[in-house]
Design an enzyme around this catalytic site. Sequence first.
Site, PDB file in Angstrom:
ATOM      1  N   THR A  79      -2.155   1.313  -4.212  1.00 30.28           N
ATOM      2  CA  THR A  79      -1.902   1.967  -2.911  1.00 30.28           C
ATOM      3  C   THR A  79      -0.515   1.608  -2.386  1.00 30.28           C
ATOM      4  OG1 THR A  79      -3.131   0.151  -1.897  1.00 30.28           O
ATOM      5  CG2 THR A  79      -4.305   2.203  -2.210  1.00 30.28           C
ATOM      6  N   THR A  80      -0.161   0.340  -2.505  1.00 33.17           N
ATOM      7  CA  THR A  80       1.159  -0.090  -2.024  1.00 33.17           C
ATOM      8  C   THR A  80       2.258   0.613  -2.822  1.00 33.17           C
ATOM      9  OG1 THR A  80       0.160  -2.223  -1.542  1.00 33.17           O
ATOM     10  CG2 THR A  80       2.544  -2.121  -1.470  1.00 33.17           C
TER      11      THR A  80
ATOM     12  N   ASP B  99     -11.268  -3.360  -6.022  1.00 31.34           N
ATOM     13  CA  ASP B  99     -10.110  -2.860  -6.780  1.00 31.34           C
ATOM     14  C   ASP B  99     -10.345  -3.022  -8.279  1.00 31.34           C
ATOM     15  OD1 ASP B  99      -8.864  -2.174  -4.502  1.00 31.34           O
ATOM     16  OD2 ASP B  99      -7.180  -3.566  -4.653  1.00 31.34           O
TER      17      ASP B  99
ATOM     18  N   ASP C 191      -3.883  -5.718   0.642  1.00 26.97           N
ATOM     19  CA  ASP C 191      -4.306  -4.442   0.080  1.00 26.97           C
ATOM     20  C   ASP C 191      -3.673  -3.329   0.918  1.00 26.97           C
ATOM     21  OD1 ASP C 191      -5.750  -2.690  -1.508  1.00 26.97           O
ATOM     22  OD2 ASP C 191      -7.400  -2.596  -0.087  1.00 26.97           O
TER      23      ASP C 191
END
Length: 551
Positions: A96-97, A393, A63
Amino acid sequence: MMPAGTQILVLKEGTRRERGKGAQFNNIAAAKAVADAVRSTLGPRGMDKMLVDSLGDVVITNDGVTILKEIDIEHPAAKMLVEVAKTQDEEAGDGTTTAVILAGELLKRAEDLIEQNIHPTVIAAGYRLASDKAHEVLEKVAMKISIKDADVLKKVAMTSMSSKSASGHKELLADIAVKAVSTVAEKRADDSYFVDDDNIQVVKKQGGSIADTAMVDGIIVDKERVHPGMPGEVREGKIALIDAALEVKKTEIDAKIEITDPTQLQAFLNEEESMLKRMVETVRKSGANVLFCQKGIDDLAQHYLAKAEIYAVRRVKKSDMEKLAKATGGKVVTKLDELAKDDLGYAKLVYEKKIGEDEMTFVTGCKNPKAVSILIRGGTEHVVDEVERSLEDATSVVAVAIEDGKVITGGGSSATEIALSLRDFAATIGGREQIAIEAFADAMEVIPRTLSENAGLDPIDILIELRKEHKKGNKHAGVNVFTGKVADMKKENVIEPIRVGSQAVSSATDAAVMVLRIDDVIAARSGGGAGGAGPKGGGEGGEGGGDGEEF
């Protein structure tokens, strides 16, 4: 008049300072290093990171935001990329990545333009135009959904979990996520929905397997009943929620009680006993057969409660009390004397069950629960933690999909569509900004490129194939990392909320523009002096003043 050539010292001697292109390239290098740190985790074929802190505690995750929060980052420009991940996490819950990789790539493309002597403000202006256009494209390719489309919402949840280690159980977890979010979603006056994630309680217990993870239409309280004489389960539970102690209050002021006669002592004890009896009688009279108390319950009160066959739990967390009120429809009463029948909540079944080592109280079968619980199980502590992150998530993306009512396809398809539209758009813009817009288009393609690289495919072949399909008008064409082919992502069920894409573009653009505009990094004074951690401040009171090597 000063003689020519006299040097005036404005900054203290030895102050670290980076200026001009040197500062820009250093900041960009630091930001790229952060993006590279999470790059290999993107997509279903991405790998995990093991983070070990100074105490030896281990976190295993892929994550993006968890990784960046845990890493100890020194360089001030690099910290700005961590902020991108945090914002993305708060707003969209996933992607997010993607956001961090995109920000890193935008800076990398800008570096080439700065070397060609294009001014950073021109690049920033071009990036802003491109970002606005990207949002338009996303709106165009988006598909409408509603809270009733459980099937699509399940695909959204499964897409967010496909890159996590819990992906083997993604069907089960996606069902739980959709059910939980749909239950707590509240309808607004204008027919839109609002989802408060806090109404979904997550309880973790290691042991069993991930397949034992389950949702409860109600609340799980990590406490046991206070007295073994109480019933182990209560059907048709009428629930009293009390934020007051069932104890005899000690006097607030230092009071002295003088007892000169043994009969007085007995009278004193009898009075204490009858006070507790009256408290329990108040609970019984209200018709309650289950009692959740936020504070303590005296031993004697426990005895009377057990005699009255009332299931009681003490020292319940405030957050759990609020969730119980929402799930059962009860009211939290702060004054015991004012407890009335109307304040009670309802649950079909309240029972105690042993999970792992601990006894827990389950409050289930609430009429119209506005709060639900998910009990997460897994082989080891690290597995349970990662399943919790995956479920967080999943519930977040389902929630934003319901709130916005729009979804887009993943697998790099929307990114490629944006890149294609931006190249056409750049040609219509005169001036140097069009070069920046083209650079933005190239940067967008980092997403399908990284997905292919992580899957061991040839990124150039994939990109050529993708561009060809999108040119033909297949706007949902994306990378299938399992077959290594370009496929229709809508048919492959790779679907994500529009907010994941649009927030990633916004945050990445904002961060890139901010880093680009810095041409001077000066070590600021320690303490609350100039700068703080702002774009020009030296971060933590002068630390990491801009040496690329320090990162």
